[in-house]
Design a protein around this motif. Structure first.
Motif, short mmCIF file in Angstrom:
data_model
loop_
_atom_site.label_atom_id
_atom_site.label_comp_id
_atom_site.label_asym_id
_atom_site.label_seq_id
_atom_site.Cartn_x
_atom_site.Cartn_y
_atom_site.Cartn_z
N UNK A 177 -20.45 12.07 22.57
CA UNK A 177 -19.32 12.83 22.10
C UNK A 177 -18.82 13.86 23.06
N UNK A 178 -17.49 14.48 23.25
CA UNK A 178 -16.73 15.30 24.05
C UNK A 178 -16.47 16.39 23.43
N UNK A 179 -16.78 17.51 23.79
CA UNK A 179 -16.36 18.59 23.13
C UNK A 179 -15.34 19.32 24.16
N UNK A 180 -14.36 20.07 23.68
CA UNK A 180 -13.51 20.84 24.63
C UNK A 180 -13.40 22.26 23.80
N UNK A 181 -13.93 23.15 24.82
CA UNK A 181 -14.07 24.62 24.28
C UNK A 181 -14.89 24.68 22.90
N UNK A 182 -15.85 23.88 22.68
CA UNK A 182 -16.73 23.80 21.63
C UNK A 182 -16.20 22.96 20.28
N UNK A 183 -15.26 22.12 20.69
CA UNK A 183 -14.71 21.23 19.50
C UNK A 183 -14.60 20.01 19.92
N UNK A 184 -15.16 19.15 19.01
CA UNK A 184 -15.11 17.69 19.17
C UNK A 184 -13.67 17.11 19.46
N UNK A 185 -13.84 16.33 20.44
CA UNK A 185 -12.27 15.74 20.73
C UNK A 185 -12.52 14.15 20.83
N UNK A 186 -13.37 13.52 21.23
CA UNK A 186 -13.49 12.10 21.26
C UNK A 186 -14.96 11.56 21.45
N UNK A 187 -15.16 10.29 21.29
CA UNK A 187 -16.40 9.57 21.59
C UNK A 187 -16.30 8.55 22.80
N UNK A 188 -17.17 8.83 23.90
CA UNK A 188 -17.11 7.78 24.96
C UNK A 188 -18.04 6.66 24.64
N UNK A 189 -17.63 5.52 24.91
CA UNK A 189 -18.57 4.46 24.82
C UNK A 189 -19.03 3.84 26.03
N UNK A 190 -19.76 2.96 26.08
CA UNK A 190 -20.49 2.59 27.42
C UNK A 190 -19.53 2.20 28.41
N UNK A 191 -19.66 2.82 29.70
CA UNK A 191 -18.66 2.65 30.47
C UNK A 191 -18.25 3.76 31.44
N UNK A 192 -17.54 3.86 32.38
CA UNK A 192 -16.94 4.91 33.18
C UNK A 192 -15.93 5.59 32.35
N UNK A 201 -16.82 19.00 27.93
CA UNK A 201 -18.36 18.75 28.34
C UNK A 201 -18.93 17.67 27.20
N UNK A 202 -19.96 17.18 27.57
CA UNK A 202 -20.62 16.32 26.83
C UNK A 202 -21.40 17.06 25.75
N UNK A 203 -20.98 16.65 24.53
CA UNK A 203 -21.66 17.30 23.34
C UNK A 203 -22.96 16.83 22.68
N UNK A 204 -23.12 15.53 22.58
CA UNK A 204 -24.40 14.79 22.15
C UNK A 204 -24.44 13.35 22.61
N UNK A 205 -25.46 12.97 23.02
CA UNK A 205 -25.72 11.61 23.55
C UNK A 205 -26.44 10.81 22.41
N UNK A 206 -25.65 10.07 21.61
CA UNK A 206 -26.27 9.34 20.29
C UNK A 206 -26.74 7.86 20.87
N UNK A 207 -27.91 7.53 20.50
CA UNK A 207 -28.59 6.17 20.59
C UNK A 207 -28.07 5.14 19.45
N UNK A 208 -27.34 4.34 19.95
CA UNK A 208 -26.61 3.37 18.95
C UNK A 208 -27.39 1.97 18.62
N UNK A 209 -28.46 2.08 19.24
CA UNK A 209 -29.15 0.79 18.99
C UNK A 209 -30.25 1.05 17.62
N UNK A 210 -30.77 0.06 16.99
CA UNK A 210 -31.49 0.14 15.86
C UNK A 210 -32.57 0.64 16.50
N UNK A 211 -32.92 1.95 15.43
CA UNK A 211 -34.36 2.53 15.66
C UNK A 211 -35.17 2.45 14.26
#
Length: 304
Positions: free
Chosen positions: A30-45, A54-64
């Protein structure tokens, strides 16, 4: 001037390095701008604005999978059991998983443990031990509905072990043993009953066959006696006819036959016996001849 250009190049490289983000497969950031969520980055560049994003959270999308620790549960019939299990889940919405709940794994785990006690507490012990699939289905339905607002899909919940108290296990073992012995006695009684029925059927069939055999033997004996009587009557008739016609040899044969038969019956009788008879064959023949002469004289008188 050269120093300024060098500093500019270095700052540009630093900004580019800070703005370029690579997301590995199986994760979403997740991407945060000035502390607010703006978008989600999927795998890739991906590129972000340095110092603003800044990067807010790194979420594991695999089954756990989460292990549900063992806990005590009181059943509907007041039996105390120990139970544990596992939970399989998968994050479907990274933003919700990051911002709708704090400490996602702990939330799922506590929710599962609470509903585990609720579901198992509404069942009797026998039902609890025999219907694990029903428990798993009910737990899955409840926990999945509760975690849906967090962007999570609970795919499976499995009860690993249900352990009753030791005294209860011993009582159940005794009950099971008694049931097995009861079934064994029933099966043994049924086997004895079927064996007795088969023996009775066999004896009945044997008696029927024996009676049929006796009837057949009696029939054949009667038939033999009848034929023997017919043959005897025919022989007597033939001798009578021969005597009437004056044939002396016929009466010799008839008298000799009866004489021999009488001797055979007398000899075979079990009682003590004394028999006076000519011992030479010529004497026996002479006796028979004397009888024949008497018969001849009788026929001559009848003719006169």
């Amino acid at each position: 001037m050269g120093v300024f250009i060098l500093v500019f190049v270095i700052l540009s490289l630093v900004l580019i390095f800070m703005g370029v983000k690579s997301v590995p497969q199986g994760y979403e950031y997740t991407v945060e701008r000035f502390g607010r969520y703006t978008q989600t980055m999927t795998p890739g560049l991906h590129f972000i604005v340095p110092f603003m994003d800044k990067i807010g959270a790194k979420i594991n999308m695999m089954e756990s999978v989460l292990d549900v620790s063992s806990q005590e549960v009181i059943t509907k019939d007041n039996a105390l059991v120990q139970s544990d299990g596992v939970v399989f889940y998968q994050v479907l919405d990274a933003a919700k998983a990051a911002y709708e709940v704090r400490n996602l794994e702990r939330a799922i785990l506590n929710l599962t443990m609470t509903n585990l006690r609720t579901v198992m507490g509404s069942m009797d012990l026998d039902e609890l031990l025999s219907e694990r699939d029903s428990i798993n289905t009910r737990l899955l339905h409840v926990v999945d509905d509760a975690t849906a607002p967090w962007g999570v899909k609970v795919t499976r919940i499995e009860i690993k072990d249900i352990t009753p108290p030791r005294d209860l296990v011993d009582a159940m073992a005794r009950q099971m043993k008694a049931e097995r012995e009861k079934r064994a006695q029933i099966l043994e009684a049924q086997g004895d009953r079927e064996a007795a029925i088969l023996r009775a059927e066999g004896e009945k069939q044997s008696a029927i066959l024996e009676a049929e055999g006796r009837r057949e033997a009696a029939f054949r004996d009667a038939e033999a006696r009848e034929r023997e009587a017919q043959a005897e009557a025919q022989a007597t008739q033939d001798v009578s006819n021969a005597i009437s016609s004056g044939d002396v040899q016929a009466i010799n044969y008839f008298v000799a036959q009866k004489y021999v038969q009488a001797l055979g019956k007398f000899a075979n009788s079990p009682n003590q016996k004394i028999l006076f008879m000519p011992m030479e064959a010529s004497s026996v023949i002479g006796s028979i001849g004397g009888i024949a002469e008497l018969a001849k004289e009788a026929m001559s008188k009848n003719n006169h």
